[in-house]
Each structure stands twice: as C-alpha cells, then as structure tokens.
Design an enzyme around this catalytic site. Structure first.
Site, PDB file in Angstrom:
ATOM      1  N   SER A 145       0.717  -1.298  -0.088  1.00 20.17           N
ATOM      2  CA  SER A 145      -0.039   0.089  -0.063  1.00 20.17           C
ATOM      3  C   SER A 145       0.896   1.395  -0.058  1.00 20.17           C
ATOM      4  O   SER A 145       1.915   1.041   0.646  1.00 20.17           O
ATOM      5  CB  SER A 145      -0.960   0.009   1.406  1.00 20.17           C
ATOM      6  OG  SER A 145      -1.417   1.249   1.431  1.00 20.17           O
ATOM      7  N   TYR A 158      -1.165  -0.623  10.567  1.00 17.98           N
ATOM      8  CA  TYR A 158      -1.622  -1.155   9.267  1.00 17.98           C
ATOM      9  C   TYR A 158      -0.300  -0.595   8.303  1.00 17.98           C
ATOM     10  O   TYR A 158       0.254  -1.366   7.644  1.00 17.98           O
ATOM     11  CB  TYR A 158      -2.680  -0.583   8.772  1.00 17.98           C
ATOM     12  CG  TYR A 158      -2.993  -0.808   7.249  1.00 17.98           C
ATOM     13  CD1 TYR A 158      -3.081  -1.951   6.726  1.00 17.98           C
ATOM     14  CD2 TYR A 158      -2.806   0.155   6.376  1.00 17.98           C
ATOM     15  CE1 TYR A 158      -3.333  -2.305   5.356  1.00 17.98           C
ATOM     16  CE2 TYR A 158      -3.267  -0.164   5.085  1.00 17.98           C
ATOM     17  CZ  TYR A 158      -3.281  -1.269   4.530  1.00 17.98           C
ATOM     18  OH  TYR A 158      -3.619  -1.162   3.367  1.00 17.98           O
TER      19      TYR A 158
HETATM   20  N1  NAP Z   1      -8.862  -0.496  -0.165  1.00 15.16           N
HETATM   21  C1  NAP Z   1      -8.001   0.126   0.014  1.00 15.16           C
HETATM   22  O1  NAP Z   1      -7.985   1.635   0.168  1.00 15.16           O
HETATM   23  C2  NAP Z   1      -6.355  -0.334  -0.069  1.00 15.16           C
HETATM   24  C3  NAP Z   1      -5.213   0.459  -0.316  1.00 15.16           C
HETATM   25  C4  NAP Z   1      -4.071   0.036  -0.549  1.00 15.16           C
HETATM   26  C5  NAP Z   1      -3.819  -1.285  -0.270  1.00 15.16           C
HETATM   27  N2  NAP Z   1      -4.779  -2.208  -0.066  1.00 15.16           N
HETATM   28  C6  NAP Z   1      -4.453  -3.521   0.134  1.00 15.16           C
HETATM   29  O2  NAP Z   1      -5.066  -4.278  -0.952  1.00 15.16           O
HETATM   30  C7  NAP Z   1      -5.423  -5.702  -0.409  1.00 15.16           C
HETATM   31  C8  NAP Z   1      -6.671  -6.224  -0.886  1.00 15.16           C
HETATM   32  O3  NAP Z   1      -7.835  -5.350  -0.012  1.00 15.16           O
HETATM   33  P1  NAP Z   1      -9.185  -4.804  -0.539  1.00 15.16           P
HETATM   34  O4  NAP Z   1      -9.245  -3.396  -0.503  1.00 15.16           O
HETATM   35  O5  NAP Z   1      -9.498  -5.647  -1.941  1.00 15.16           O
HETATM   36  O6  NAP Z   1     -10.159  -5.228   0.823  1.00 15.16           O
HETATM   37  P2  NAP Z   1     -11.173  -6.289   0.933  1.00 15.16           P
HETATM   38  O7  NAP Z   1     -12.301  -6.116  -0.029  1.00 15.16           O
HETATM   39  O8  NAP Z   1     -11.711  -6.027   2.388  1.00 15.16           O
HETATM   40  O9  NAP Z   1     -10.326  -7.494   0.743  1.00 15.16           O
HETATM   41  C9  NAP Z   1      -9.779  -8.338   1.778  1.00 15.16           C
HETATM   42  C10 NAP Z   1      -9.457  -9.797   1.205  1.00 15.16           C
HETATM   43  O10 NAP Z   1      -8.721 -10.554   2.092  1.00 15.16           O
HETATM   44  C11 NAP Z   1      -9.274 -11.638   2.725  1.00 15.16           C
HETATM   45  N3  NAP Z   1      -8.714 -12.178   4.236  1.00 15.16           N
HETATM   46  C12 NAP Z   1      -8.867 -10.994   4.950  1.00 15.16           C
HETATM   47  N4  NAP Z   1      -8.442 -11.754   6.333  1.00 15.16           N
HETATM   48  C13 NAP Z   1      -7.916 -12.965   5.860  1.00 15.16           C
HETATM   49  C14 NAP Z   1      -7.691 -14.123   6.617  1.00 15.16           C
HETATM   50  N5  NAP Z   1      -7.221 -14.254   7.831  1.00 15.16           N
HETATM   51  N6  NAP Z   1      -7.463 -15.557   5.655  1.00 15.16           N
HETATM   52  C15 NAP Z   1      -7.584 -15.419   4.258  1.00 15.16           C
HETATM   53  N7  NAP Z   1      -8.171 -14.170   3.557  1.00 15.16           N
HETATM   54  C16 NAP Z   1      -8.318 -13.249   4.475  1.00 15.16           C
HETATM   55  C17 NAP Z   1     -10.749 -11.242   2.507  1.00 15.16           C
HETATM   56  O11 NAP Z   1     -11.532 -12.604   2.421  1.00 15.16           O
HETATM   57  P3  NAP Z   1     -12.149 -13.263   3.543  1.00 15.16           P
HETATM   58  O12 NAP Z   1     -12.987 -12.164   4.433  1.00 15.16           O
HETATM   59  O13 NAP Z   1     -13.366 -14.054   2.801  1.00 15.16           O
HETATM   60  O14 NAP Z   1     -11.351 -14.095   4.354  1.00 15.16           O
HETATM   61  C18 NAP Z   1     -10.866 -10.634   1.275  1.00 15.16           C
HETATM   62  O15 NAP Z   1     -11.112 -11.212   0.268  1.00 15.16           O
HETATM   63  C19 NAP Z   1      -4.843  -5.689   1.036  1.00 15.16           C
HETATM   64  O16 NAP Z   1      -3.642  -6.190   1.245  1.00 15.16           O
HETATM   65  C20 NAP Z   1      -5.056  -4.187   1.328  1.00 15.16           C
HETATM   66  O17 NAP Z   1      -4.134  -3.988   2.456  1.00 15.16           O
HETATM   67  C21 NAP Z   1      -6.282  -1.808   0.048  1.00 15.16           C
END
Ligand code: NAP
Length: 273
Positions: A145, A158
């Site tokens: 990120s 985070y």
């Molecule tokens: N959204 C933002 O603004 C943003 C910005 C920069 C970087 N990111 C990064 O992008 C990545 C994806 O995030 P997103 O924004 O797409 O969020 P999201 O929609 O909340 O997706 C997170 C994913 O991680 C899985 N997950 C969480 N805990 C888990 C566990 N204990 N075991 C297995 N799977 C797990 C969730 O699946 P289940 O709940 O089904 O397990 C879900 O599929 C993350 O690494 C995040 O830090 C996000």
C-alpha cells in the site's frame, strides 16, 4: 525478464473473495486465460467465483478456504495448491486494516493484522518462491500500500505492516533476480472496497472521491505489473505524483498532512473494533 504468459496455467490469489483480489481473479481468467486458485475464508464467495469464471471463460477455479491467521495455514495452503499441478503465479493480496489511535487498537486486532499482512506473506512467499526457483520461472506479487511509504497516524500499525511488505518484497526481488523469478510489489492508494467499510474509513473516503480508485481499474494495473514483472508498481497518476512527493518533501510535513486527512472529522466518530 520476459512477460509471463498465464494462459492455461495456475495463478493463486489470496483474498480472492472481494475487492482487489476478486477483480484480479476475474481479469486473469477473462483476459489471460489463467486457471485460478482462490484463497479466502468465505466459502460462499469462492464458490460463486468458481461458477462465474468457469461458466464464462472456460478456465478452472480451485476454491481454497483458509484463514491465514491460523498457525500452519500457509503450509496447508501451499500443499493443497501444488498437489497435482504447477502454480506459476502467486498474488499475496489478503490484508486487513485498523483505523484509529494506536492506544485504542485491541491486542487481538493487532495479532490478526500481523498474521494476515506480514507472517502469512513471508511464509507463503518462501514456499512458492522456492518452487519457482526450482523450475526457473514464476511471478510473485505482494500487495502492499502507499501507506507503507511513510508513517500514517491513525492507521499506524497497518502502515507499518505495509512498510514491511515493501521492504521484504524488494529485498526478495533482489535475491531472486538471476533465477527467472520476479517479485512485484504493488502499492495502491485508496481503493473502493470492503476494507473501507469494514474499518470505518468509508466515513471519510468513498468511491468516486479524488484519489479513490475502483477495484477493477486498480486490478487492471496490478495484473499488468505482474505479467510485465515490474519490481514496484503504484497505480494512477495522482498516486505516483504523491509517492514522488513523499520522497522529496520533508518527513514531518508528509506525516502532518497524512494525519490531517483523518483529524478533519473522521476521528470524531468512534472507531469500529
Ligand atoms: N482498499 C484500500 O484502500 C487499499 C489501499 C491500499 C492497499 N490495499 C490492500 O489491498 C489488499 C486487498 O484489500 P481490499 O481493499 O481488496 O480489501 P477487501 O475487499 O476487504 O479484501 C480483503 C481480502 O482479504 C481476505 N482476508 C482477510 N483476512 C483473511 C484471512 N485471515 N485469511 C484469508 N483471507 C483473508 C478477505 O477474504 P475473507 O474475508 O473471505 O477471508 C478478502 O478477500 C489488502 O492487502 C489491502 O491492504 C487496500
């Protein structure tokens, strides 16, 4: 390094049940003809993804239900993924955040974050990268990120986990540079996904706001970076401009401006656990 061709080959994606991971799975199946190993906790979502991608694109999808915070889970996921197949691409994307003051973060929230964002990433990277090195080819991508480029008050733990991912991924990329294995660190800014609503950040940041990308637009850039085997990719012009400013401007100014994003209203409301 030559771009990867994933047609008819297997790509594993953690966090494939929603947001960025889901959209990357869709793109890899639709536009690159990849078979997908979809890892997450929510089985119903993974089964729906399997039906969607197998029906529409003639690829195969292996749903792998896993909770990456559990001890031994990385080993189990790796063993199940490689049983009877070669995996040529791995995207370690699963991640969780906490927004609020460090003194308010429950211990179990931090433990979960560390296990998901850091420990499982190292354990899975080691296992899959070792397979890639043995075969002389493979592409690993770690989803970090922009929060990892600088300390981020009110998402401090985070941001620290994502700094780890950037540092670890770039170090590993160097170690593997002569093996035919690429390691891409993908560092997005804000994305409109469940992460914003789950953490309460959606009270401040919403889809359509300046600097908040849609998950599918972000996924397209991520997949391109994986295929082209870039070492570091920041999606979007604005994000790349900000990332450059973060390197050039004084540290204290960057931290103060980042904190102000939250102090302007967000923290007046109670944080979610
Ligand atoms: N959204 C933002 O603004 C943003 C910005 C920069 C970087 N990111 C990064 O992008 C990545 C994806 O995030 P997103 O924004 O797409 O969020 P999201 O929609 O909340 O997706 C997170 C994913 O991680 C899985 N997950 C969480 N805990 C888990 C566990 N204990 N075991 C297995 N799977 C797990 C969730 O699946 P289940 O709940 O089904 O397990 C879900 O599929 C993350 O690494 C995040 O830090 C996000």
């Amino acid at each position: 390094m030559k771009p990867m061709n994933f047609r008819g080959r297997w790509v594993l994606i953690t966090g494939a049940s929603s947001g960025l991971g889901l959209e990357m799975a869709r793109l890899l199946a639709k536009e690159h003809g990849a078979h997908i190993i979809a890892v997450a906790r929510r089985e119903d979502r993974l089964l729906a993804l399997k039906a969607e991608l197998e029906g529409a694109h003639g690829v195969r999808v292996l749903p792998l239900v896993a909770d990456l915070t559990r001890p031994g889970e990385a080993e189990r996921v790796h063993a199940a993924a490689v049983e009877g197949r070669a995996v040529d691409g791995v995207i370690l994307n699963a991640g969780v955040t906490f927004y609020g003051r460090v003194l308010e973060q429950p211990a179990e929230s931090f433990d979960t974050m560390l296990a998901t964002n850091v420990t499982s990433v190292v354990q899975l990277s080691q296992r899959f990268a070792a397979d890639f090195v043995r075969r002389g080819e493979g592409a690993l991508m770690l989803v970090a990120s922009m929060a990892g480029f600088s300390p981020l008050p009110y998402q401090a733990t985070y941001a620290a986990t994502k700094s780890f991912v950037i540092s670890f991924g770039r170090g590993l990329a160097h170690e593997l540079r002569k093996t035919g294995v690429s390691v891409t660190v993908f560092a997005p800014g804000g994305i409109a996904t469940e992460m914003l609503s789950l953490s309460g950040l959606d009270r401040k940041f919403k889809a359509g706001d300046l600097g908040i990308m849609s998950a599918d637009a972000c996924a397209r850039i991520a997949v391109e970076a994986l295929v082209r085997r870039r070492e570091l990719a920041v999606p979007g012009l604005l994000n790349r401009f900000l990332a450059t400013m973060m390197k050039l401007l004084p540290h204290a100014f960057i931290v103060q401006r980042s904190a102000a994003l939250y102090e302007g209203g967000l923290l007046k409301e109670p944080s979610k656990p």
